[in-house]
Design an enzyme around this catalytic site. Structure first.
Site, short mmCIF file in Angstrom:
data_model
loop_
_atom_site.label_atom_id
_atom_site.label_comp_id
_atom_site.label_asym_id
_atom_site.label_seq_id
_atom_site.Cartn_x
_atom_site.Cartn_y
_atom_site.Cartn_z
NE ARG A 80 -1.97 8.41 -4.76
CZ ARG A 80 -0.73 8.63 -4.36
NH1 ARG A 80 0.04 7.61 -3.96
NH2 ARG A 80 -0.24 9.84 -4.34
CB THR A 102 -2.98 3.87 0.73
OG1 THR A 102 -2.92 4.75 -0.40
CG2 THR A 102 -4.22 3.00 0.61
CG LEU A 105 -1.92 -1.10 1.40
CD1 LEU A 105 -2.64 -0.96 2.74
CD2 LEU A 105 -2.93 -1.08 0.25
CG ASP A 106 0.48 4.21 -2.95
OD1 ASP A 106 1.32 3.40 -3.39
OD2 ASP A 106 -0.42 4.72 -3.65
CE LYS A 107 5.43 9.00 4.64
NZ LYS A 107 6.34 10.15 4.44
#
Length: 327
Positions: free
Chosen positions: A240, A145, A141-143
């Site tokens: 995104r 998210t 997961l992105d930082k």
């Protein structure tokens, strides 16, 4: 200091149903806990014996009942430091872990984030996970998210989870708030690749890898929409990028978002919320998969984090006063 390795020793006779199969294909079926690419590497590295003799030709055909012996080593590629970082563990057994990742936490060390990551926390919580490549992390997961991630605690569990991901058999659902009022849900089928000029960004590109995102409208506001999304693929920044491509970027997205959209006559509280929401409003809310060892179908949900629920409350308060008419 030499790089540590884990020794792998396997032995079995080739069953009759694999008669005539290539060596690499047969071994992949006989030892499904290890990926085909890894098995091929072992064959080429002289780690495989057939009836007592080294056989390093992956395409060699088998006749059945040969004795296969594998004496291999798996290099533990990168040594990272275990760090005492709290993990919100939703589920754990001897094979897998499911965690609910908070915002502002990077999953894997990289440029600018050498430590203080999920990986460092995993090494502290379960030191044996150091024997698994990437400390068992099979998807990220992105930082900023939040939400659910599965982690493999053993190499066989990792192999099976990666296969499920590649076969699109792991269900991952997200919730998001986007800028703009959507009429209805739909599907984005658009390939994603590296942005041509922004090195750290991704973009919809013809030369990119296939990417499919399904979305449906949960709730409409005056200038925003609350969505439920489901991934078929798992490209970097996929949701995104796809939402921005539709011209409905995520609220707060620092890379792909637009300027905050402020409806007429909105409250000071709403102005402040939209201008200070500094991360993409995206949460991995549900994860479903087949347990890599027991074969049981499992499902988990993670409640929305406080900042996300606060954002929704402000939008709902605005709707209760003004309705959802055109801005």
């Amino acid at each position: 200091m030499s790089t540590p390795h884990e020794k792998i020793q396997l032995q079995a006779n080739v069953p009759e149903n694999l008669l005539g199969k290539r060596l690499d294909q047969a071994l992949a079926e006989m030892f499904p806990d290890y990926s085909r690419s890894r098995i091929k590497e072992w064959i080429l590295a002289d780690y495989v014996k057939v009836d007592g003799e080294v056989l390093n030709k992956p395409r060699e055909k088998l006749v059945g009942d040969e004795l296969i012996e594998i004496n291999a080593e798996i290099e533990i590629q990168v040594q990272h430091q275990a760090q005492s970082i709290a993990l919100n563990i939703v589920y754990e057994d001897e094979h897998i872990m499911v965690i609910n990742k908070p915002t502002n936490l990077v999953v894997h060390p990289g440029a600018g984030n050498g430590d203080g990551t999920v990986l460092n926390a995993l090494l502290n919580h379960a030191p044996e996970i150091a024997n698994v490549p990437r400390a068992g992390i099979v998807h990220r997961l992105d930082k900023d998210t939040t939400g659910l991630m599965v982690v493999a605690k053993t190499i066989p569990a990792q192999t099976h989870l990666v296969e499920q991901l590649q076969a699109r058999e792991i269900s991952r659902e997200y919730e998001a708030v986007v800028i703009g009022t959507m009429v209805a849900g739909g599907t984005v089928d658009a390939p994603i690749g590296r942005h041509p000029t922004k090195r750290t960004n991704m973009a919809v590109r013809e030369s990119g890898k296939p990417a499919v995102t399904h979305y449906r409208v949960k709730e409409k506001f005056r200038a925003h929409t609350y969505l439920r999304l489901k991934l078929e693929s798992g490209r970097t920044h996929q949701i995104r990028v796809h939402m921005s491509h539709l011209r409905y970027p995520l609220v707060g997205d620092p890379a792909y978002g637009g300027r905050p959209k402020l409806p007429k006559a909105c409250s000071e509280e709403m102005v402040n919320m939209l201008r200070t929401f500094r991360r993409q409003a995206l949460h991995a809310i549900q994860l479903e998969l087949t347990h890599p060892v027991s074969g049981e179908w499992m499902s988990w949900k993670a409640p929305l984090p406080e900042d996300f629920t606060a954002l929704l409350q402000v939008l709902r308060d605005d709707k209760s006063i003004h309705g959802t008419g055109e801005v």
